[in-house]
Motif scaffolding. Structure first.
Motif, short mmCIF file in Angstrom:
data_model
loop_
_atom_site.label_atom_id
_atom_site.label_comp_id
_atom_site.label_asym_id
_atom_site.label_seq_id
_atom_site.Cartn_x
_atom_site.Cartn_y
_atom_site.Cartn_z
N VAL A 85 0.84 -1.20 0.00
CA VAL A 85 0.00 0.00 0.00
C VAL A 85 0.88 1.25 0.00
N GLN A 86 1.92 1.26 0.82
CA GLN A 86 2.83 2.40 0.87
C GLN A 86 3.50 2.65 -0.49
N ALA A 87 3.89 1.57 -1.16
CA ALA A 87 4.52 1.71 -2.47
C ALA A 87 3.54 2.27 -3.49
N PHE A 88 2.29 1.80 -3.47
CA PHE A 88 1.29 2.30 -4.42
C PHE A 88 0.94 3.76 -4.16
N ILE A 89 0.97 4.17 -2.90
CA ILE A 89 0.75 5.59 -2.57
C ILE A 89 1.86 6.44 -3.19
N ARG A 90 3.09 5.94 -3.13
CA ARG A 90 4.21 6.68 -3.71
C ARG A 90 4.09 6.74 -5.24
N VAL A 91 3.51 5.69 -5.85
CA VAL A 91 3.30 5.70 -7.29
C VAL A 91 2.33 6.82 -7.67
N ILE A 92 1.28 7.00 -6.87
CA ILE A 92 0.24 8.00 -7.16
C ILE A 92 0.72 9.41 -6.86
N TRP A 93 1.30 9.60 -5.69
CA TRP A 93 1.65 10.94 -5.24
C TRP A 93 3.10 11.31 -5.49
N GLY A 94 3.92 10.31 -5.74
CA GLY A 94 5.35 10.58 -5.91
C GLY A 94 6.05 10.61 -4.57
N ARG A 95 7.34 10.40 -4.59
CA ARG A 95 8.10 10.37 -3.33
C ARG A 95 8.23 11.75 -2.72
N GLY A 96 8.17 12.80 -3.53
CA GLY A 96 8.28 14.15 -3.00
C GLY A 96 7.14 14.47 -2.05
N ALA A 97 5.92 14.10 -2.42
CA ALA A 97 4.76 14.37 -1.58
C ALA A 97 4.84 13.57 -0.28
N LEU A 98 5.34 12.34 -0.37
CA LEU A 98 5.45 11.51 0.81
C LEU A 98 6.52 12.05 1.75
N THR A 99 7.65 12.49 1.17
CA THR A 99 8.76 12.98 1.97
C THR A 99 8.40 14.27 2.68
N ALA A 100 7.55 15.08 2.05
CA ALA A 100 7.18 16.36 2.63
C ALA A 100 6.45 16.18 3.95
N LYS A 101 5.79 15.05 4.14
CA LYS A 101 5.04 14.79 5.36
C LYS A 101 5.91 14.11 6.42
N GLN A 102 7.08 13.66 6.00
CA GLN A 102 7.95 12.94 6.90
C GLN A 102 9.27 13.69 7.03
N GLN A 103 10.15 13.16 7.85
CA GLN A 103 11.47 13.73 7.93
C GLN A 103 12.21 13.46 6.63
N GLN A 104 13.22 14.29 6.37
CA GLN A 104 13.92 14.18 5.11
C GLN A 104 14.57 12.80 4.95
N ILE A 185 7.80 -2.69 -6.89
CA ILE A 185 7.94 -3.11 -5.49
C ILE A 185 6.57 -3.42 -4.90
N GLY A 186 5.60 -2.53 -5.16
CA GLY A 186 4.25 -2.75 -4.66
C GLY A 186 3.64 -4.04 -5.17
N LEU A 187 3.81 -4.30 -6.47
CA LEU A 187 3.28 -5.53 -7.05
C LEU A 187 3.96 -6.76 -6.46
N MET A 188 5.26 -6.67 -6.24
CA MET A 188 6.00 -7.80 -5.69
C MET A 188 5.53 -8.10 -4.26
N MET A 189 5.43 -7.04 -3.44
CA MET A 189 4.99 -7.23 -2.07
C MET A 189 3.55 -7.78 -2.03
N LEU A 190 2.68 -7.23 -2.88
CA LEU A 190 1.29 -7.67 -2.91
C LEU A 190 1.17 -9.12 -3.36
N THR A 191 1.97 -9.50 -4.36
CA THR A 191 1.96 -10.87 -4.86
C THR A 191 2.36 -11.86 -3.77
N ILE A 192 3.44 -11.51 -3.04
CA ILE A 192 3.90 -12.39 -1.97
C ILE A 192 2.85 -12.50 -0.87
N ALA A 193 2.23 -11.34 -0.52
CA ALA A 193 1.21 -11.33 0.53
C ALA A 193 0.00 -12.18 0.12
#
Length: 202
Positions: A85-104, A185-193
């Motif tokens: 789920v985290q990987a798919f969120i980064r696909v949609i919003w990009g890593r920049g949007a995710l990083t802005a909410k977290q520490q660098q 990465i998201g597809l790989m993690m989801l497939t294994i799960a």
């Protein structure tokens, strides 16, 4: 001993490469150059410890407690699903949007704990390191040589991932490329799960 070492190297290497969750996480950290050598080191040490425990008979105890593997199975499903789920969120919003909410940069402790979780919450890891590897190793002329070979495979593979990812970071860290990587990465993690949830452990 050399023949046993080579056998351990090939068997251990084949099993390690097949464990996609570990590989995807270490490569991800390497491309970000975020404590990637520490992450790779945790994977190496974990493999060596598990290989050693397996060769010294822990596999028998694990076989006698199938309920333990069942608990690990569902913990793995939840954790790997969360990573997907985290990987798919980064696909949609990009890593920049995710990083802005977290520490660098994430802390070393956070990276180490996540690496341990990716490694230890996947029950396939225990089947490979505590059951399959010892089963083959017990048939070798030199169990020590086989253990050294399997351990060397882990060191070479994760060391290679850490080096390759960090070396290719300028190319692989571009936003569009990262969306593709995160998608894979998201597809790989989801497939294994899903495989763990629907098929279980073979």
């Amino acid at each position: 001993m050399f023949e046993s070492y080579v056998t351990g190297l090939l068997v251990g290497g084949g099993l390690i490469v097949a464990i996609g969750a570990q590989n995807a996480y270490v490569l991800s950290q390497s491309i970000r150059r975020e404590h990637h050598w520490w992450s790779a080191g945790v994977c190496m040490i974990s493999d060596i410890v598990l290989f050693t425990l397996g060769m010294f008979g822990v596999s028998a105890a694990l076989t006698a407690m199938p309920q333990g593997l069942e608990i690990l199975r569902w913990l793995g499903v939840v954790f790997l699903g969360w990573l997907a789920v985290q990987a798919f969120i980064r696909v949609i919003w990009g890593r920049g949007a995710l990083t802005a909410k977290q520490q660098q940069r994430r802390s070393l402790k956070g990276v180490l704990l996540t690496t341990l979780a990716v490694t230890l919450l996947n029950p396939q890891v225990y089947l490979d390191t505590l059951l399959l590897v010892p089963a083959v190793g017990a048939q070798q002329q030199s169990t020590t040589g086989f253990l050294l070979g399997a351990s060397s495979a882990s060191v070479l593979w994760f060391g290679g991932l850490a080096w390759f990812g960090s070396s290719m970071a300028p190319v692989l860290s571009r936003p569009k490329v990262w969306r593709i990587i995160d998608g894979l990465i998201g597809l790989m993690m989801l497939t294994i799960a899903l495989k763990l949830a629907l098929v279980g452990l073979e």
